[in-house]
Enzyme design. Sequence first.
Site, PDB file in Angstrom:
ATOM      1  CG  ASN A   1      46.476  26.655  43.691  1.00 19.97           C
ATOM      2  OD1 ASN A   1      46.635  25.765  43.901  1.00 19.97           O
ATOM      3  ND2 ASN A   1      47.208  25.957  41.619  1.00 19.97           N
ATOM      4  CD1 TRP A   2      46.631  30.039  48.798  1.00 22.96           C
ATOM      5  CD2 TRP A   2      45.887  28.080  50.733  1.00 22.96           C
ATOM      6  NE1 TRP A   2      45.639  30.152  49.797  1.00 22.96           N
ATOM      7  CE2 TRP A   2      45.913  29.297  50.825  1.00 22.96           C
ATOM      8  CE3 TRP A   2      46.065  26.717  51.513  1.00 22.96           C
ATOM      9  CZ2 TRP A   2      44.600  29.521  51.897  1.00 22.96           C
ATOM     10  CZ3 TRP A   2      45.175  28.056  52.958  1.00 22.96           C
ATOM     11  CH2 TRP A   2      44.377  28.464  53.132  1.00 22.96           C
ATOM     12  CE  LYS A   3      51.002  26.763  41.597  1.00 28.40           C
ATOM     13  NZ  LYS A   3      51.117  27.099  40.576  1.00 28.40           N
TER      14      LYS A   3
ATOM     15  CG  HIS B   1      47.419  24.220  37.879  1.00 23.81           C
ATOM     16  ND1 HIS B   1      48.857  23.796  37.820  1.00 23.81           N
ATOM     17  CD2 HIS B   1      47.203  25.015  38.380  1.00 23.81           C
ATOM     18  CE1 HIS B   1      49.752  25.076  37.980  1.00 23.81           C
ATOM     19  NE2 HIS B   1      48.129  25.336  38.236  1.00 23.81           N
TER      20      HIS B   1
ATOM     21  CD  GLU C   1      52.506  23.984  39.727  1.00 25.39           C
ATOM     22  OE1 GLU C   1      51.263  23.984  39.979  1.00 25.39           O
ATOM     23  OE2 GLU C   1      52.384  25.257  38.632  1.00 25.39           O
TER      24      GLU C   1
ATOM     25  N   GLY D   1      49.226  31.541  42.406  1.00 24.17           N
ATOM     26  CA  GLY D   1      49.527  30.640  42.983  1.00 24.17           C
ATOM     27  C   GLY D   1      50.345  31.614  44.910  1.00 24.17           C
ATOM     28  N   GLY D   2      51.854  31.964  44.395  1.00 23.81           N
ATOM     29  CA  GLY D   2      52.669  32.925  45.040  1.00 23.81           C
ATOM     30  C   GLY D   2      52.298  33.912  46.012  1.00 23.81           C
TER      31      GLY D   2
HETATM   32  O1  LIG Z   1      49.595  28.404  38.431  1.00 25.70           O
HETATM   33  C1  LIG Z   1      49.048  29.876  39.325  1.00 25.70           C
HETATM   34  C2  LIG Z   1      47.956  29.404  40.038  1.00 25.70           C
HETATM   35  O2  LIG Z   1      47.311  27.861  39.574  1.00 25.70           O
HETATM   36  C3  LIG Z   1      49.880  30.234  39.104  1.00 25.70           C
HETATM   37  O3  LIG Z   1      51.131  30.421  40.148  1.00 25.70           O
HETATM   38  P1  LIG Z   1      51.924  32.103  40.138  1.00 25.70           P
HETATM   39  O4  LIG Z   1      51.520  32.847  40.543  1.00 25.70           O
HETATM   40  O5  LIG Z   1      52.816  30.943  41.535  1.00 25.70           O
HETATM   41  O6  LIG Z   1      52.863  31.688  39.560  1.00 25.70           O
END
Ligand SMILES: O=C(CO)COP(=O)(O)O
Length: 263
Positions: free
Chosen positions: A20-22, A106, A108, A245-246
Amino acid sequence: TRPTQNAIFMAERVPFMAGNWKCNTVLPEAVDLAKAVAKASEKASGVTVAVCAPAPFLAPVADALKGTKVALGGQDCHWEAGGAFTGAVSTAMLKSVGCEYVLSGHSERRSIFGDSDADVNKKTLKILEEGLKCILCIGELKEERESGETFNVCDVQLTEGLKGVSAEMMKNVVIAYEPVWAIGTGLTATPEVAQETHEYIRKWFVENYNQEVADNVIIQYGGSVNDANVDDLMACPDIDGALVGGASLKAESFSRIVNFNKK
Ligand SMILES: O=C(CO)COP(=O)(O)O
């Protein structure tokens, strides 16, 4: 392969790693990253791989992924088919650029953009109606874990998020358990802590759907997954993959995650 206990259905859940590149990358970075993920996935067998790219880059990323085994996902969608909804992205748009998956709920989206459980449910239903696969994200806040409410929060988010989703429709739903306190914090849930909730979630499906759905549903873990902890998490019987994510923004880390060591 990871056989489950049920002898009748003999479910074998194929591990599923999704990035998930956000709200990260600009166009050339997104395309380069997609190409690197595709390359890293060539040698990975028995694993499904997807990347959820930012909406403006879905089409070029789809191009970069053409002919590879990496699937494309959107990070969010609107529940309406289309119309006067400035800034919103419809499921038809996502499908038309080649998305196979869309995230729903999600944390967020829930905490920053105010998506309620009812909104998440409408998005989930729309994604499925469009013929796309939904990755429904659930998970508790730090305070909720500390006050012993983790299972209750998962129960509510599953119950509300999956309203109107039949056992048949569950074939196109993936659950991502992402404890909010572990997202972007470096505080990964230990494999024991994650497994405990994953087991609860799978039992929830036995009770609220049936054994077949429970045996087949892919439950990803998300929250500070990286190249160093992925193997231990994936060794847990009810953890079927990761939503990353990261570490999905670094080709090398995500390659290692996609090529996790099966214990
Ligand atoms: O929210 C996430 C994936 O959707 C997780 O993020 P991180 O891997 O950066 O903690």
